[in-house]
Design a protein around this motif. Structure first.
Motif, PDB file in Angstrom:
ATOM      1  N   MET A  10      41.384  54.837  39.618  1.00  0.00           N
ATOM      2  CA  MET A  10      42.242  53.669  39.746  1.00  0.00           C
ATOM      3  C   MET A  10      41.628  52.491  39.011  1.00  0.00           C
ATOM      4  O   MET A  10      40.418  52.430  38.809  1.00  0.00           O
ATOM      5  CB  MET A  10      42.523  53.339  41.204  1.00  0.00           C
ATOM      6  N   ILE A  11      42.518  51.578  38.597  1.00  0.00           N
ATOM      7  CA  ILE A  11      42.108  50.386  37.861  1.00  0.00           C
ATOM      8  C   ILE A  11      42.815  49.187  38.477  1.00  0.00           C
ATOM      9  O   ILE A  11      44.012  49.257  38.777  1.00  0.00           O
ATOM     10  CB  ILE A  11      42.491  50.487  36.369  1.00  0.00           C
ATOM     11  N   GLN A  12      42.087  48.104  38.665  1.00  0.00           N
ATOM     12  CA  GLN A  12      42.672  46.840  39.114  1.00  0.00           C
ATOM     13  C   GLN A  12      41.962  45.724  38.361  1.00  0.00           C
ATOM     14  O   GLN A  12      40.776  45.460  38.600  1.00  0.00           O
ATOM     15  CB  GLN A  12      42.515  46.663  40.623  1.00  0.00           C
ATOM     16  N   GLU A  13      42.695  45.113  37.430  1.00  0.00           N
ATOM     17  CA  GLU A  13      42.146  44.080  36.560  1.00  0.00           C
ATOM     18  C   GLU A  13      40.930  44.641  35.828  1.00  0.00           C
ATOM     19  O   GLU A  13      41.061  45.604  35.101  1.00  0.00           O
ATOM     20  CB  GLU A  13      41.853  42.817  37.345  1.00  0.00           C
ATOM     21  N   SER A  14      39.746  44.093  36.016  1.00  0.00           N
ATOM     22  CA  SER A  14      38.570  44.607  35.304  1.00  0.00           C
ATOM     23  C   SER A  14      37.732  45.542  36.178  1.00  0.00           C
ATOM     24  O   SER A  14      36.653  45.955  35.776  1.00  0.00           O
ATOM     25  CB  SER A  14      37.707  43.446  34.807  1.00  0.00           C
ATOM     26  N   ARG A  15      38.246  45.879  37.355  1.00  0.00           N
ATOM     27  CA  ARG A  15      37.520  46.778  38.265  1.00  0.00           C
ATOM     28  C   ARG A  15      38.139  48.171  38.221  1.00  0.00           C
ATOM     29  O   ARG A  15      39.343  48.315  38.032  1.00  0.00           O
ATOM     30  CB  ARG A  15      37.578  46.233  39.689  1.00  0.00           C
TER      31      ARG A  15
END
Length: 70
Positions: A10-15
């Protein structure tokens, strides 16, 4: 610097969350000095990658210095 190989779950913004080949999870955030931008992570979702990272004091995520397809 540490290295890990696995699949981005999973990806959320730069995380992002990496499921390592050994079955353990790893929470990472792109380092400001990484040659990637947050939007560059999207094509790597659900793909196997190699990540160079280091612990980030005071954060629960490590700091990803390099992310590349494995």
């Amino acid at each position: 610097m540490n290295e890990a190989t696995g699949t981005i779950l999973m990806i959320q913004e730069s995380r992002f969350r990496l499921l390592r080949d050994d079955g353990r999870g790893l929470d990472l955030a792109l380092s400001p000095s990484a040659p990637l931008e947050p939007q560059d992570l999207r094509p790597l979702l659900h793909r196997r990658v190699r990540v160079a990272w280091e612990p980030a004091p005071g954060l629960i995520a490590g700091s990803a210095r390099r992310v590349e397809p494995a």
